[in-house]
Design a protein around this motif. Structure first.
Motif, PDB file in Angstrom:
ATOM      1  N   PHE A  41      31.190  27.784  34.823  1.00 55.50           N
ATOM      2  CA  PHE A  41      31.699  29.002  34.191  1.00 55.50           C
ATOM      3  C   PHE A  41      30.672  29.537  33.193  1.00 55.50           C
ATOM      4  O   PHE A  41      30.355  30.728  33.159  1.00 55.50           O
ATOM      5  N   TYR A  57      37.696  34.412  36.873  1.00 53.57           N
ATOM      6  CA  TYR A  57      37.661  33.354  37.886  1.00 53.57           C
ATOM      7  C   TYR A  57      38.589  33.729  39.050  1.00 53.57           C
ATOM      8  O   TYR A  57      39.764  34.050  38.834  1.00 53.57           O
ATOM      9  N   LEU A  71      39.522  26.540  32.267  1.00 46.87           N
ATOM     10  CA  LEU A  71      38.637  27.710  32.294  1.00 46.87           C
ATOM     11  C   LEU A  71      39.083  28.765  31.283  1.00 46.87           C
ATOM     12  O   LEU A  71      38.241  29.405  30.629  1.00 46.87           O
ATOM     13  N   ALA A  76      37.632  32.448  30.155  1.00 49.83           N
ATOM     14  CA  ALA A  76      37.655  33.093  31.473  1.00 49.83           C
ATOM     15  C   ALA A  76      38.850  34.034  31.591  1.00 49.83           C
ATOM     16  O   ALA A  76      39.943  33.742  31.094  1.00 49.83           O
TER      17      ALA A  76
END
Ligand code: LLP
Length: 421
Positions: A41, A57, A71, A76
């Motif tokens: 990431f 994502y 994440l 994210a």
């Protein structure tokens, strides 16, 4: 780079021996590495650091709540393609303003669900969808932020089943009709045009198709702005490929991809979104399986595993190659043998590899399918009434089961019996 390495001759996930987890959880199971997920990431996030951006994502790649939370904690956003994915993203604590909604067939219910729960933008894929979105948003008294996905008619040079950017594919509106469709969007109530979306395919191992597509998006941005549209966000999709075989040439790095984005659309001053799935999750996960039998065929040896096509469908569905490695590192120089590596499901398609040469294995040995973190567990089924394959997440020297294996009763009790039986 990932965190599945041999240490003292045994495969580890970060600081834990894989065999220790197999002994507790049983096989087959998916095993993810937190450090690898986070590293991948950050590679994307850093690659875009010169521009205002959000890495969303593509959670279709691996959507376990624990993976999403890992994440999301890194900042994210999420790219979702169904009401179920939207609900999963929200349940993992991702705020609506970090969720983009993609997909060719969003239903009215899904649209209303996202408008109620909050959404960063809808990536609209057709005129009829745009009309439904306009009507639903208008009825709810809200304005839906939209980009329109354009199909740039670019050959992504990937497997036909995962190429999306050619005019014969079902995705997006033809870029040649974009001005007309943007004009229509601007005139409809309940919609706020904010940008352009493009996604040309998955497992791209060459940057050239991205470059072509993003140049077309840059030109379109200028044209649409001249037409009076406010284009402030570009969603450039996902698709960057990963190395499935360690012998392969390395696919492009996220840094080169970031530089390409800067070069092609950086001058436009837009906020950039990307939707990587595979590169974040793919090499962050393995499928661990055990050899049940080594069977002598007439002219070949079969390695029969306890994992099957229902657990990992990619070889059967896309002829995909996965490295399959023994969990105990073979002694150097050991003579290799060729195996057809298969699962127990009653179909010849349940074949992971043919004539794969590797160090000899025997019943009871553990093997790991590498690069199985993306489109592995999420595409699993219970075909042959094999309980849905469990998932485990490791971090340093800890690990946790993040989806347990259903018992036979769990499986059976999901069915309900009609009153006449
Ligand atoms: N954005 C959109 C709109 C997509 O359709 C996809 C993938 C992505 C992002 C993420 O692409 P990625 O970065 O993961 O390449 N099941 C197949 C892959 C299907 C990909 C579908 N769309 C496989 O196992 O290879």
């Amino acid at each position: 780079m990932d965190h599945f390495l041999y240490r003292d001759g045994v495969l580890h996930v970060e600081d834990t021996p894989v065999a220790e987890i197999a002994a507790e959880v049983g096989t087959p199971f998916y095993l993810y590495s937190t450090a690898t997920l986070v590293r991948h990431f950050r590679l994307f996030d850093d690659a875009l650091s010169g521009m205002p951006h959000l890495v969303c994502y593509a959670m279709k790649a691996a959507s376990n709540q624990a993976i999403l939370k890992t994440l999301a904690a890194e900042g994210a956003g999420m790219d979702v393609v169904s009401g179920g994915e939207y609900a999963r993203a929200k349940a993992a604590g991702v705020p609506g303003e970090r969720i983009v909604f993609s997909g060719v067939g969003k239903t009215e219910e899904e649209i209303a669900q996202a408008l109620t729960g909050g959404i960063r933008q809808f990536n609209v894929e057709s005129e009829p969808e745009m009309q439904v979105l306009s009507r639903v948003a208008h009825q709810m008294g809200v304005e839906a932020p939209i980009t329109i996905r354009v199909n740039p008619d670019v050959d992504a040079k990937t497997h036909a089943k995962i190429a999306t950017g050619k005019s014969e594919n079902k995705f997006g509106i033809p870029i040649s009709r974009a001005r007309q469709v943007y004009a229509m969007a601007a005139a409809l109530p309940g919609l706020k045009v904010i940008g352009i979306d493009v996604h040309i395919g998955s497992q791209l191992t060459d940057l050239a198709p991205f470059e072509l597509a993003y140049q077309k998006v840059a030109e379109l941005t200028e044209t649409l702005r001249a037409d009076g549209h406010e284009i402030m966000r570009l969603d450039l999709g996902g698709g960057l490929g990963i190395p499935y075989a360690r012998s392969n040439e390395a696919p492009p790095m996220p840094t080169d991809y970031g530089a390409l984005i800067q070069r092609t659309v950086g001058h436009l001053g837009c906020e950039i979104e990307i939707e990587p799935g595979r590169l974040i999750a793919g090499n962050a996960g393995i499928l661990v399986s055990r050899v049940i039998y080594v069977k002598e065929g007439e002219d070949r040896q079969f390695l029969i595993l306890d994992g099957a096509m229902n657990d990992l469908i990619r070889p059967a569905m896309y002829d995909a190659y996965h490295d399959i490695v023994p969990v105990v590192e073979p002694a150097p120089g050991v003579e290799q043998v060729a195996y057809d590596i298969v699962g127990p499901v009653c179909e010849s398609g349940d074949t992971f590899a043919k004539g794969r040469t590797m160090a000899p294995l025997k019943a009871g040995d553990l093997v790991a399918f590498r690069s199985a973190g993306a489109y592995g567990a999420v595409m699993a089924s219970e075909y042959n009434s094999r309980p849905l394959v469990p998932e485990v997440l490791a971090k340093g020297d800890h690990y946790a089961v993040i989806r347990p294996r259903p018992t036979f009763d769990d499986m059976i009790n999901r069915d309900t019996i009609p009153p006449w039986l």
